[in-house]
Design an enzyme around this catalytic site. Structure first.
Site, short mmCIF file in Angstrom:
data_model
loop_
_atom_site.label_atom_id
_atom_site.label_comp_id
_atom_site.label_asym_id
_atom_site.label_seq_id
_atom_site.Cartn_x
_atom_site.Cartn_y
_atom_site.Cartn_z
CE LYS A 196 40.83 0.97 -28.23
NZ LYS A 196 41.19 2.35 -27.88
NE ARG A 206 36.13 4.78 -32.87
CZ ARG A 206 36.48 3.78 -33.65
NH1 ARG A 206 35.96 3.68 -34.87
NH2 ARG A 206 37.34 2.88 -33.23
NE ARG A 218 40.20 4.54 -33.27
CZ ARG A 218 40.18 5.82 -33.67
NH1 ARG A 218 40.97 6.23 -34.65
NH2 ARG A 218 39.36 6.68 -33.09
CD GLU A 234 49.01 -6.36 -28.93
OE1 GLU A 234 49.55 -5.79 -27.96
OE2 GLU A 234 49.01 -5.87 -30.07
CE LYS A 249 37.87 0.56 -25.52
NZ LYS A 249 38.56 1.78 -25.73
CB SER A 275 30.39 3.82 -26.08
OG SER A 275 31.07 3.39 -27.25
C1 PBG Z 1 40.71 5.99 -27.50
C2 PBG Z 1 39.61 5.20 -26.90
C3 PBG Z 1 38.47 4.66 -27.50
C4 PBG Z 1 37.70 4.11 -26.46
C5 PBG Z 1 38.43 4.30 -25.28
N1 PBG Z 1 39.61 4.95 -25.58
C6 PBG Z 1 37.96 4.71 -28.90
C7 PBG Z 1 38.63 4.04 -29.99
O1 PBG Z 1 39.62 3.31 -29.83
O2 PBG Z 1 38.17 4.25 -31.11
C8 PBG Z 1 36.36 3.47 -26.61
C9 PBG Z 1 35.52 3.44 -25.37
C10 PBG Z 1 34.08 3.14 -25.59
O3 PBG Z 1 33.61 2.77 -26.68
O4 PBG Z 1 33.35 3.27 -24.60
N2 PBG Z 1 41.46 5.35 -28.44
#
Ligand code: PBG
Length: 326
Positions: A196, A206, A218, A234, A249, A275
């Protein structure tokens, strides 16, 4: 006269039927996982401004969404919760009557055959918006693991079929696997967000999940988008720790990483069409700048071609309707 020598690739493209016969990759309803956002409150169906067509639902309105997913034949949903109260340790994430636990129970009671995947993270539940416990200004790994393990067990107790940890703490698969086994959930698989990246493509999520970090970013726990070999490390750790699925992701900007994992690992591979990828296509389509259906289907088939077995996508419902239209 010298004859030109070349291959006639267009022979296999000359009409729709031939193209169909030689098509290497296909999409099916079975490929999709649809994300849903459950929020505390009553009679809420809130459209997310940066994600037209995607809503936060209060539990009394959630059935309408889930019923549609089931009617379309989509096999699985990924559930996110937006709690009423947040605190420093994200207690809402592992409360028996937390929003996600209630949503999972409700969905499983109504549709036992629908696979419910729980996103296991604290960022929607912490007042600082980070994915773990803050110590000295940064997320402390091992204390966070304990809370994530508790969260996973409470989600399994609520009926989650699959646990999907997304928090990027080191050792999260090991910690969650042990906790699930000790609590008797030996049959509950872990879909690890193994790879990720710290991505700007999460921006609209968010808003949807009210989970933006209140300070910093993050980057001390999510991966640097510049790194490819690190993704293999990872993923290897998560395989060793007992992951049942591996995820990459975001999707579109990281298709090379998906292919790398496909070549190295034999677990089912998942990608998250996040998203921001949804927002980009929606915004362009609403302006008439892109053909939404064609662009979405091209993106999704590219993820399959790169090696994904499963795609988590906000376009799942549309894609199934488009597949049916042919
Ligand atoms: C929780 C999480 C996130 C997403 C899925 N689980 C946000 C992040 O890591 O900031 C993002 C999913 C998306 O953008 O559709 N940590």
């Amino acid at each position: 006269m010298n004859q030109l020598v070349f291959d006639r690739h267009r022979r296999l493209r000359q009409n729709a039927a031939i193209r169909r016969m030689v098509r290497e990759t296909t999409l099916s309803v079975d490929d999709f996982i649809y994300p849903v956002f459950a929020v505390e409150g009553e009679n809420i169906k809130n459209e997310i401004p940066s994600m037209p067509g995607i809503y936060q639902f209060s539990l009394d309105r959630l059935d309408e969404e889930i019923d549609e997913v089931v009617a379309l034949g989509i096999p699985a949903v990924m559930v996110f919760g937006i709690p009423d109260h947040k605190d420093a340790v994200g207690s809402g994430a592992y409360h028996d009557h937390g929003i996600v636990q209630k949503a999972i129970r409700q969905i499983k009671a109504r549709h036992p055959e629908l696979i419910v995947i729980a996103d296991t993270c604290l960022c929607e539940y912490t007042d600082h918006g980070h994915c773990g416990v803050i110590v000295d200004g940064d997320v402390e790994n091992d204390q966070s693991l304990e809370l994530l393990a508790k969260t996973a067990v409470s989600q399994a107790a609520a009926g989650a079929d699959i646990i999907a940890p997304s928090n990027m703490m080191d050792g999260f698969v090991a910690a969650i696997r042990r906790a699930l086994d000790e609590a008797g959930y030996i049959h509950v698989p872990i879909m690890s967000y193994a790879v990720k990246y710290a991505s700007s493509f999460y921006g609209p999520f968010r808003d949807a999940a009210d989970s933006a970090p209140q300070f910093g970013d993050r980057k001390t726990y999510q991966m640097d988008p510049a790194n490819r070999l690190e993704a293999l490390r990872e993923a290897a750790s998560d395989v060793d720790e007992g992951a049942d699925f591996l995820m990459v992701k975001p999707g579109l900007a990281f298709l090379d990483i998906l292919r790398d994992l496909r070549e190295r690992f034999d677990l089912p591979l998942v990608t998250y069409n996040v998203s921001g990828e949804y927002a980009m296509i929606k915004a362009a389509a609403l302006n008439g700048w892109l053909d939404e259906k064609q662009t979405v289907m091209e993106s999704l088939i590219s993820m399959k071609r790169a090696g994904a077995d499963l795609i988590i996508t906000y376009f799942a419902k549309d894609a199934v309707k488009w597949l049916r239209e042919g």
